[in-house]
Design an enzyme around this catalytic site. Structure first.
Site, mmCIF file in Angstrom:
data_model
loop_
_atom_site.group_PDB
_atom_site.id
_atom_site.type_symbol
_atom_site.label_atom_id
_atom_site.label_comp_id
_atom_site.label_asym_id
_atom_site.label_seq_id
_atom_site.Cartn_x
_atom_site.Cartn_y
_atom_site.Cartn_z
ATOM 1 N N LYS A 1 -4.793 1.129 -7.023
ATOM 2 C CA LYS A 1 -4.014 0.319 -7.966
ATOM 3 C C LYS A 1 -4.150 -1.152 -7.615
ATOM 4 O O LYS A 1 -4.513 -1.533 -6.497
ATOM 5 C CB LYS A 1 -2.534 0.721 -7.945
ATOM 6 C CG LYS A 1 -1.840 0.600 -6.590
ATOM 7 C CD LYS A 1 -1.355 -0.798 -6.228
ATOM 8 C CE LYS A 1 -0.706 -0.847 -4.866
ATOM 9 N NZ LYS A 1 -0.479 -2.254 -4.405
ATOM 10 N N ASP B 1 5.173 3.051 -2.660
ATOM 11 C CA ASP B 1 4.401 3.110 -3.906
ATOM 12 C C ASP B 1 3.771 4.479 -4.157
ATOM 13 O O ASP B 1 2.992 4.644 -5.102
ATOM 14 C CB ASP B 1 3.321 2.022 -3.939
ATOM 15 C CG ASP B 1 2.368 2.090 -2.747
ATOM 16 O OD1 ASP B 1 2.570 2.958 -1.874
ATOM 17 O OD2 ASP B 1 1.432 1.270 -2.677
#
Length: 279
Positions: free
Chosen positions: A8, A139
């Site tokens: 990401k 995350d």
């Protein structure tokens, strides 16, 4: 069974407050990028001599971590507390750089949860898998769905990020990572939490030509002072035509978003990790 954990980037990252537990609340937009590791699991033969229920082999990029403490192994043990899992062999091929702000380790952990759920028919569902993933890292929960998301809390509170993808479809993304590693502790040491003037979720809904003046990563100021090569990379990306450039997360990857396919990137950044893709 095999799966491919993606990485990401962060479209904006603001540290808004320090929490009583010592962690920090943040605001960011997670955007999935198809730079992937590979993770495979196979059921271990009952007669295979192993002192642990999960036998992990890591190849590809060097991982500075005891394999028994890898997040993939921790994900297995976390689920094994609540589900009856067979012993497994796991093979992780690392392509995503470590300590790069790309979430590679978190992705591996989340995809291990997904893989175990599918392979052994645990029938958890995304919400339950996100609950487990959040216990492994701030995350990790994002990677259960790997869809664009606005994140708050320590990164585990996720909301849909309506139209951001429309802003980037058809653009070109370039990731540049020099031989620099930034630890989480080093990144947070230079942070003074504050609420941004405008939320990153609102900014990324605007035309991309407004991002440069408004969309920020709070880690850049202090980390660029320690590692000036990162500031140099960012400036070179702008000079080479990037519409927007930023450091991803708290790590050492700088990404650039281009309207047209950039050329001569390898010549600009010799001896650095480079990845490019059309979004």
């Amino acid at each position: 069974m095999i799966t491919f954990p993606c990485c990401k980037i962060n479209l904006g990252l603001n540290i808004v407050a320090k929490r009583p537990d010592g962690y920090h609340n943040l605001e960011t937009v997670f955007y999935p990028v198809p730079l992937c590791d590979a993770l495979e699991i196979k059921k271990m033969d009952e007669e295979f001599p192993s002192s642990t229920p999960i036998d992990l082999k890591v190849t590809g990029n060097i991982v500075a971590c005891d394999e028994t403490k890898n997040l993939v192994v921790r994900a297995y043990h976390l689920l094994a507390e609540d589900y009856k899992l067979p012993r497994v062999h796991a093979h992780l091929f690392k392509r995503i750089p470590m300590q790069a702000g790309l979430g590679g380790g978190s992705a591996d952990a989340a995809y291990m949860i997904r893989l175990l759920d599918e392979r052994f028919r645990l029938n958890m569902g995304n919400t339950e898998m996100e609950r487990y993933a959040a216990q492994l890292g701030a995350d990790c929960a994002f990677f259960i769905r790997s869809e664009i998301a606005y994140a708050t809390g320590i990164g585990e509170a996720l909301e849909p990020a309506d139209t951001e993808k429309n802003n980037l479809e058809g653009y070109y993304l370039v990731l540049i990572k020099p031989d620099v590693a930034v630890s989480t502790a080093e990144a947070f040491a230079g942070i003074t939490p504050k609420k941004p003037v405008k939320c990153c979720r609102d900014i990324v809904r605007q035309p991309i030509d407004t991002w440069r003046s408004e969309l920020t990563n709070d880690f850049e100021k202090s980390i660029f002072a320690i590692h000036p090569i990162l500031a140099t990379i960012k400036e070179k990306l702008y000079e080479h035509g990037a519409l927007y450039a930023q450091m991803s997360g708290s790590g050492s990857t700088i990404f650039g978003i281009f309207g047209q396919k950039p050329t001569s990137i390898e010549e600009l950044f010799p001896d650095m990790f480079i990845y490019s893709v059309r979004l």
